[in-house]
Design a protein around this motif. Structure first.
Motif, PDB file in Angstrom:
ATOM      1  N   ARG A 172       0.819  -1.205   0.000  1.00  0.00           N
ATOM      2  CA  ARG A 172       0.000   0.000   0.000  1.00  0.00           C
ATOM      3  C   ARG A 172       0.859   1.264   0.000  1.00  0.00           C
ATOM      4  O   ARG A 172       0.497   2.281  -0.596  1.00  0.00           O
ATOM      5  CB  ARG A 172      -0.916  -0.023   1.228  1.00  0.00           C
ATOM      6  CG  ARG A 172      -2.041   0.977   1.242  1.00  0.00           C
ATOM      7  CD  ARG A 172      -3.152   0.612   0.265  1.00  0.00           C
ATOM      8  NE  ARG A 172      -3.632  -0.732   0.455  1.00  0.00           N
ATOM      9  CZ  ARG A 172      -4.523  -1.089   1.375  1.00  0.00           C
ATOM     10  NH1 ARG A 172      -4.997  -0.181   2.206  1.00  0.00           N
ATOM     11  NH2 ARG A 172      -4.939  -2.337   1.457  1.00  0.00           N
ATOM     12  N   LEU A 173       2.005   1.189   0.672  1.00  0.00           N
ATOM     13  CA  LEU A 173       2.880   2.362   0.753  1.00  0.00           C
ATOM     14  C   LEU A 173       3.463   2.752  -0.594  1.00  0.00           C
ATOM     15  O   LEU A 173       3.948   3.879  -0.765  1.00  0.00           O
ATOM     16  CB  LEU A 173       4.021   2.105   1.746  1.00  0.00           C
ATOM     17  CG  LEU A 173       3.635   2.030   3.228  1.00  0.00           C
ATOM     18  CD1 LEU A 173       4.851   1.757   4.083  1.00  0.00           C
ATOM     19  CD2 LEU A 173       2.959   3.317   3.664  1.00  0.00           C
ATOM     20  N   LYS A 174       3.437   1.840  -1.554  1.00  0.00           N
ATOM     21  CA  LYS A 174       3.970   2.157  -2.885  1.00  0.00           C
ATOM     22  C   LYS A 174       3.049   3.081  -3.663  1.00  0.00           C
ATOM     23  O   LYS A 174       3.451   3.684  -4.665  1.00  0.00           O
ATOM     24  CB  LYS A 174       4.197   0.865  -3.668  1.00  0.00           C
ATOM     25  CG  LYS A 174       5.276  -0.026  -3.045  1.00  0.00           C
ATOM     26  CD  LYS A 174       5.428  -1.336  -3.796  1.00  0.00           C
ATOM     27  CE  LYS A 174       6.481  -2.230  -3.143  1.00  0.00           C
ATOM     28  NZ  LYS A 174       6.636  -3.532  -3.835  1.00  0.00           N
ATOM     29  N   THR A 175       1.808   3.211  -3.186  1.00  0.00           N
ATOM     30  CA  THR A 175       0.843   4.055  -3.895  1.00  0.00           C
ATOM     31  C   THR A 175       0.283   5.183  -3.038  1.00  0.00           C
ATOM     32  O   THR A 175      -0.297   6.134  -3.578  1.00  0.00           O
ATOM     33  CB  THR A 175      -0.339   3.209  -4.417  1.00  0.00           C
ATOM     34  OG1 THR A 175      -0.963   2.525  -3.324  1.00  0.00           O
ATOM     35  CG2 THR A 175       0.146   2.189  -5.432  1.00  0.00           C
ATOM     36  N   ILE A 176       0.435   5.093  -1.719  1.00  0.00           N
ATOM     37  CA  ILE A 176      -0.093   6.126  -0.838  1.00  0.00           C
ATOM     38  C   ILE A 176       0.986   6.557   0.153  1.00  0.00           C
ATOM     39  O   ILE A 176       1.971   5.846   0.366  1.00  0.00           O
ATOM     40  CB  ILE A 176      -1.332   5.633  -0.049  1.00  0.00           C
ATOM     41  CG1 ILE A 176      -0.945   4.449   0.840  1.00  0.00           C
ATOM     42  CG2 ILE A 176      -2.471   5.277  -0.983  1.00  0.00           C
ATOM     43  CD1 ILE A 176      -2.052   4.015   1.789  1.00  0.00           C
ATOM     44  N   GLN A 177       0.797   7.724   0.740  1.00  0.00           N
ATOM     45  CA  GLN A 177       1.728   8.217   1.757  1.00  0.00           C
ATOM     46  C   GLN A 177       0.925   8.631   2.993  1.00  0.00           C
ATOM     47  O   GLN A 177       0.438   9.757   3.087  1.00  0.00           O
ATOM     48  CB  GLN A 177       2.514   9.411   1.221  1.00  0.00           C
ATOM     49  CG  GLN A 177       3.679   9.031   0.324  1.00  0.00           C
ATOM     50  CD  GLN A 177       4.852   8.464   1.112  1.00  0.00           C
ATOM     51  OE1 GLN A 177       5.255   9.003   2.134  1.00  0.00           O
ATOM     52  NE2 GLN A 177       5.390   7.352   0.630  1.00  0.00           N
TER      53      GLN A 177
END
Length: 359
Positions: A43-48
């Motif tokens: 998920r961290l690859k698309t959101i911060q």
């Protein structure tokens, strides 16, 4: 920080997410759920997220390992992580902190404690984001300063090299010398803006208030810009109220405000157009100075930020883009107890208005 902070909750038990969602319901956060460590990292690859609530006891990939992987990644390591754990032994808590966790909270989760710890981490994240913005701003500023200084320096260098040519005609030397003088003055103006703004920001500049004829100050500025306006076939018109308009101000600083506004108006006005400088006496309300141009105008979005440092309006070739002039004007006018605004001109262009109170 966004208006709605984004929080990622990582827990293999959906019921635990429901508890956290209930406890944070009134805080206005945007909550997102990941059911295991692998999904959280994906998920961290698309959101911060602004904060991660990370369960320690998860199968396959536990929270401590997830924390290590997040903190080992330069793109994610700034995200605050609160470990949510049922472990109470000091050794386990030490392992959490050693993995890079920023805080922890024990199960069963207490609502007041959870909200306090999340708010604390959000403040840290906000400070980090603000610092990163300032660092980026400084980097952009350095680039713009170097860009804007390069042109006059290049002009000075080329003119000097041409003057040194043995066969350069003597009768053309004054033109090259004037070119060098003009470029040096341009550099001096950039440096003065930077120094004056630094003094105004630090509160170390004491304004020298004197009773000044504002109309005479404006006419003096207009005279200095006539030659520059002629190069673009621009007309500079004055519409000054009455013969004298006495105001308490620092003549040197406020003259620089007028110069900056006139310079902008001329730079961004098309050829064969006009720039108008107006003054008006509002009686007990104060006085105003207006500079109107026929340029590209200022969009509604830009009106909100154009007076901030390093913000620029319409990008134009061969025009200095260092956003200091209007920021300086704002600081200087506010130091006089006044206000500067911008509105649309008709049928096109912009009108910058400076209001000064009568002291």
């Amino acid at each position: 920080m966004d208006n709605q902070p984004f929080i990622l909750v990582v827990d293999d038990e959906p019921d635990n997410f429901d508890v956290i969602e209930t406890l944070l319901f009134r805080e206005g956060y945007d909550l997102n759920y990941a059911s295991n460590g692998h999904r959280a990292i994906a998920r961290l690859k698309t959101i911060q997220p602004d904060v991660i609530l990370l369960d320690v006891m998860m199968p396959d990939l536990d929270g401590i390992e997830v924390c290590k992987r997040i903190k080992a990644n330069s793109q994610w390591q700034h995200i605050p992580i609160i470990m949510v754990t049922a472990l109470t032994a000091k050794e386990d808590l030490v392992r959490c902190m050693a993995a890079g966790a920023d805080d922890f909270i024990s199960k069963p989760v207490n609502g007041s404690e959870l909200r306090a710890r999340v708010n604390s981490m959000l403040r840290i994240k906000h400070q980090h984001d603000k610092l990163q913005t300032l660092l980026q701003l400084r980097e952009d500023m350095v680039k713009m300063v170097l860009h804007d200084m390069r042109n006059p320096l290049t002009s000075i260098l080329l003119a000097t090299e041409i003057l040194l040519l043995p066969d350069f005609p003597i009768h053309k030397q004054p033109n090259k010398i004037n070119q060098i003088i003009s470029s040096v003055q341009h550099l001096q103006s950039l440096i003065d803006d930077l120094l004056l703004m630094a003094k105004l920001e630090s509160g170390k500049m004491m304004l020298n208030f004197l009773e000044i004829d504002l109309n005479q100050l404006c006419l003096s500025a207009l005279t200095n810009f006539e030659a520059i306006a002629d190069q673009k076939n621009l007309r500079i018109l004055s519409e000054l109220t009455q013969s004298h308009l006495i105001v308490n101000l620092d003549a040197l600083i406020f003259r620089r405000v007028i110069d900056n506004l006139l310079s902008n108006a001329i730079k961004f006005s098309p050829k064969n157009s006009q720039v108008i400088l107006r003054t008006d006496d509002l009686d007990r309300g104060g006085v105003i100075v207006e500079i109107a141009d026929s340029g590209s105008g200022v969009t509604e979005n830009l009106k909100q930020v154009i007076f901030e440092k390093y913000e620029v309006g319409t990008l134009m070739p061969e025009v200095t883009q260092l956003g200091l002039g209007l920021a300086f004007c704002k600081m200087a006018v506010e130091a006089h107890g006044g206000k500067i605004t911008v509105k649309n001109n008709q049928p096109k262009g912009a009108v910058f208005t400076v209001f000064l109170p009568k002291v």
